[in-house]
Write a protein that holds these residues in place. Structure first.
Motif, PDB file in Angstrom:
ATOM      1  N   ALA A 183       2.348  12.020   5.528  1.00  0.00           N
ATOM      2  CA  ALA A 183       2.053  11.226   6.619  1.00  0.00           C
ATOM      3  C   ALA A 183       1.407  10.084   7.313  1.00  0.00           C
ATOM      4  CB  ALA A 183       1.674  11.666   7.961  1.00  0.00           C
ATOM      5  N   GLU A 184       0.821   9.884   6.269  1.00  0.00           N
ATOM      6  CA  GLU A 184       0.112   8.085   6.667  1.00  0.00           C
ATOM      7  C   GLU A 184       1.140   6.845   6.460  1.00  0.00           C
ATOM      8  OE1 GLU A 184      -4.766   6.615   5.724  1.00  0.00           O
ATOM      9  OE2 GLU A 184      -3.759   8.105   4.571  1.00  0.00           O
ATOM     10  N   VAL A 185       1.389   7.749   4.930  1.00  0.00           N
ATOM     11  CA  VAL A 185       2.597   5.692   4.414  1.00  0.00           C
ATOM     12  C   VAL A 185       3.478   5.386   4.977  1.00  0.00           C
ATOM     13  CG1 VAL A 185       3.963   5.612   2.358  1.00  0.00           C
ATOM     14  CG2 VAL A 185       1.311   6.652   1.627  1.00  0.00           C
ATOM     15  N   ASP A 186       4.082   7.186   6.053  1.00  0.00           N
ATOM     16  CA  ASP A 186       5.178   7.177   6.688  1.00  0.00           C
ATOM     17  C   ASP A 186       4.919   5.229   7.549  1.00  0.00           C
ATOM     18  OD1 ASP A 186       6.605   8.063   5.024  1.00  0.00           O
ATOM     19  OD2 ASP A 186       7.340  10.241   6.289  1.00  0.00           O
ATOM     20  N   GLY A 187       3.616   6.223   8.187  1.00  0.00           N
ATOM     21  CA  GLY A 187       2.716   5.308   9.418  1.00  0.00           C
ATOM     22  C   GLY A 187       2.653   4.122   9.247  1.00  0.00           C
ATOM     23  N   LEU A 210       0.913  -1.507  -0.197  1.00  0.00           N
ATOM     24  CA  LEU A 210       0.161   0.241   0.203  1.00  0.00           C
ATOM     25  C   LEU A 210       0.456   1.192  -0.379  1.00  0.00           C
ATOM     26  CD1 LEU A 210      -3.147  -0.846   2.215  1.00  0.00           C
ATOM     27  CD2 LEU A 210      -3.166  -0.475  -0.432  1.00  0.00           C
ATOM     28  N   ALA A 211       1.643   0.839   0.858  1.00  0.00           N
ATOM     29  CA  ALA A 211       2.669   1.890   1.228  1.00  0.00           C
ATOM     30  C   ALA A 211       3.072   2.875  -0.857  1.00  0.00           C
ATOM     31  CB  ALA A 211       3.874   2.002   1.987  1.00  0.00           C
ATOM     32  N   ASP A 212       3.240   1.653  -1.081  1.00  0.00           N
ATOM     33  CA  ASP A 212       4.272   1.964  -2.689  1.00  0.00           C
ATOM     34  C   ASP A 212       4.398   2.563  -3.516  1.00  0.00           C
ATOM     35  OD1 ASP A 212       6.831   1.457  -4.093  1.00  0.00           O
ATOM     36  OD2 ASP A 212       6.603  -0.200  -4.337  1.00  0.00           O
ATOM     37  N   LEU A 213       2.265   2.030  -3.725  1.00  0.00           N
ATOM     38  CA  LEU A 213       1.252   1.784  -4.180  1.00  0.00           C
ATOM     39  C   LEU A 213       1.108   3.987  -4.526  1.00  0.00           C
ATOM     40  CD1 LEU A 213      -1.263  -1.035  -4.160  1.00  0.00           C
ATOM     41  CD2 LEU A 213       0.453   0.192  -6.277  1.00  0.00           C
ATOM     42  N   HIS A 214       0.744   4.151  -3.061  1.00  0.00           N
ATOM     43  CA  HIS A 214       0.527   5.279  -2.183  1.00  0.00           C
ATOM     44  C   HIS A 214       1.688   6.010  -2.718  1.00  0.00           C
ATOM     45  CE1 HIS A 214      -3.683   5.608  -0.849  1.00  0.00           C
ATOM     46  NE2 HIS A 214      -2.951   4.095  -0.488  1.00  0.00           N
TER      47      HIS A 214
END
Length: 486
Positions: free
Chosen positions: A405-409, A369-373
């Motif tokens: 911030a959400e992705v870093d979390g 998910l982080a990679d996609l975003h």
């Protein structure tokens, strides 16, 4: 003197060398053959797409050879009804999985794309039920579309499936949480393959002509209908529901079952938006699948008829993404304090044994998910989480088109889950205390636990590699350079 290897690649290589021997040595059932192949496929796509030779990492592996070998044996053991990998020591009746055999389907479609792209020929097994890899995977698709048991649900379905939920098994009509990993990504892969500008040499000889948009709609509807049957108000999924009897066979919120749901939806979405690594067919045609956001109307709002047709399935995909978010948040909330970041095998029973595999599956989900975003523009263009989600961070994150911030979390939590799973891996490479084969009712080892260890590692390495390339100003796809020839 050779250049130093990036830390994420060194870690990936070290873990791969540890995890693969137990995985490739295991006896595997149909879905385990599929998840093993998927692990190899995602390793290949990462390294090939980044232009990294396995030899440069001291990996003397030809991932395509492994993919072909795994696919070949799935055809050796293909049943006369089209189900892959089901002939064990008999006629296939010992494997009652209707949808588990579809798990390897994406690998077969990828190999078919290689055949069409580079005119490489992968010989089918002699004496099998299919005369080519393409015929083999299409026979699996035909079984799913025409022969798989199914039952009506209480929800209204599309005009294609009319509310019918496909059964996980052949001997009864049941929906399992596992189904979300086995079936919807397979249908999405079949849909995506049909949009590629490639002409497979044997495709014209096949009798089946399923429209790609219909296949994708069915994929998305199966997730939504299954959620109606299995997902609790708090977000967790029960394991098994008997469609015919309209009752739960197993109401427990099995941890790994919730992992299958999260990973299956991420895999479905990735199949649609992540580059194919094929230079002559670099991406899936989203408009042909009804997923093209219209630039003139802000990503799928009402526009003219042509725009609406090209984005017709976006509302369904957004519902599926919302199901993923609810499942992921609910599952993460059940992490144990001791052992830290492991989970009870039954999320609804905190006294059930601490289980390792869900940590790997949720880490994989968060990394993907982080990679996609952060690194996948086609995904961000779909605005699955809504514009506010992408503009909710500070100015810099909003300008990047995602909530940094959400992705870093997500990544911080994924690192913690990964550390817990690494701590459960012994010197022989076995990931210990996963829900164990063959009965999956106690702690042990399993081929799927090994495969998810590999998948977690490649998801971590790929996210970190893309982050490094972005910081260097190269871009997530290697400054736009085509991957090396096959």
């Amino acid at each position: 003197m050779s250049e130093p290897v990036a830390p994420e690649l060194y870690s990936f290589t070290t873990r791969l060398q540890l995890l693969l021997p137990p995985l490739l040595s295991a006896q595997r059932s149909s879905w385990e053959q599929g998840i093993c192949a998927q692990a190899m496929l995602e390793c290949h796509r990462f390294l090939h797409g980044a232009g990294i030779s396995p030899n440069s990492l001291c990996l003397s592996y030809d991932f395509v050879q492994w993919l072909y070998a795994l696919a070949h044996d799935s055809l050796v053991r293909q049943g006369p009804d089209g189900r892959l990998s089901v002939l064990l020591n008999g006629d296939g009746t010992s494997d009652l999985g209707a949808l588990d055999p579809a798990c390897i389907g994406e690998t077969l479609y990828y190999l078919c794309a290689l055949e069409a792209h580079s005119m490489t020929f992968f010989p089918p097994p002699r004496g099998g039920h299919s005369g080519s890899l393409m015929e083999g995977v299409e026979n699996m698709l035909s079984y799913v579309m025409d022969e798989c048991p199914r039952g009506l649900t209480g929800s209204e379905g599309s005009t294609i499936i009319r509310g019918q939920l496909l059964s996980h098994r052949t001997d009864t009509t049941e929906i399992w949480s596992d189904t979300i990993y086995m079936l919807p990504p397979f249908l999405a892969a079949a849909a995506a393959f049909r949009t590629l500008p490639l002409s497979h040499p044997v495709s014209r000889d096949l009798p089946h002509n399923y429209a790609p948009r219909d296949l994708l709609e069915m994929s998305l509807q199966q997730v939504i209908l299954a959620a109606d049957a299995l997902q609790s108000p708090s977000g967790e999924w029960s394991h098994m529901y008997n469609i015919g009897a309209r009752c739960f066979k197993r109401r427990a919120h099995w941890g790994v079952g919730n992992g299958w749901v999260c990973c299956g939806i991420v895999r479905l979405i990735s199949t649609l938006v992540v580059p194919t690594t094929l230079p002559r067919a670099p991406s899936v045609d989203l408009a042909a699948l009804g997923l093209q956001p219209s630039p003139k109307n802000g990503g799928g709002k009402q526009g003219d008829d042509e725009d609406d047709e090209a984005s017709a399935l976006l509302p369904l995909l957004r519902r599926v993404y919302e199901i993923l978010q609810r499942t992921l948040r609910a599952s993460l909330a059940h992490a144990l304090a001791r052992p830290a970041e492991l989970f009870p095998n039954d999320l609804s029973d905190p006294d059930s044994f601490p289980e390792t595999n869900l940590a790997q599956m949720l880490a994989y989900t968060l990394y993907r998910l982080a990679d996609l975003h952060a690194h996948c523009a086609p995904f961000r263009a779909l605005q699955l989480g809504g514009v506010d989600d992408y503009e909710g961070a500070a100015g810099e994150g909003a300008r990047d088109g995602y909530n940094r911030a959400e992705v870093d979390g997500w990544v911080t939590r994924a690192h913690a889950l990964r550390a817990a799973a690494v701590g459960m891996t012994d010197r022989w490479g076995f990931v210990r205390d996963v829900c164990g084969s063959p009965s999956f009712d106690g702690p042990g080892t399993a081929a799927e636990g090994q495969a998810w260890g590999v998948l977690m590692e490649v998801a971590c390495a790929q996210y970190m590699w893309h982050k490094r390339q972005t910081m260097l100003g190269v871009g997530a796809t290697g400054a736009g350079a085509s991957p090396p020839s096959l």
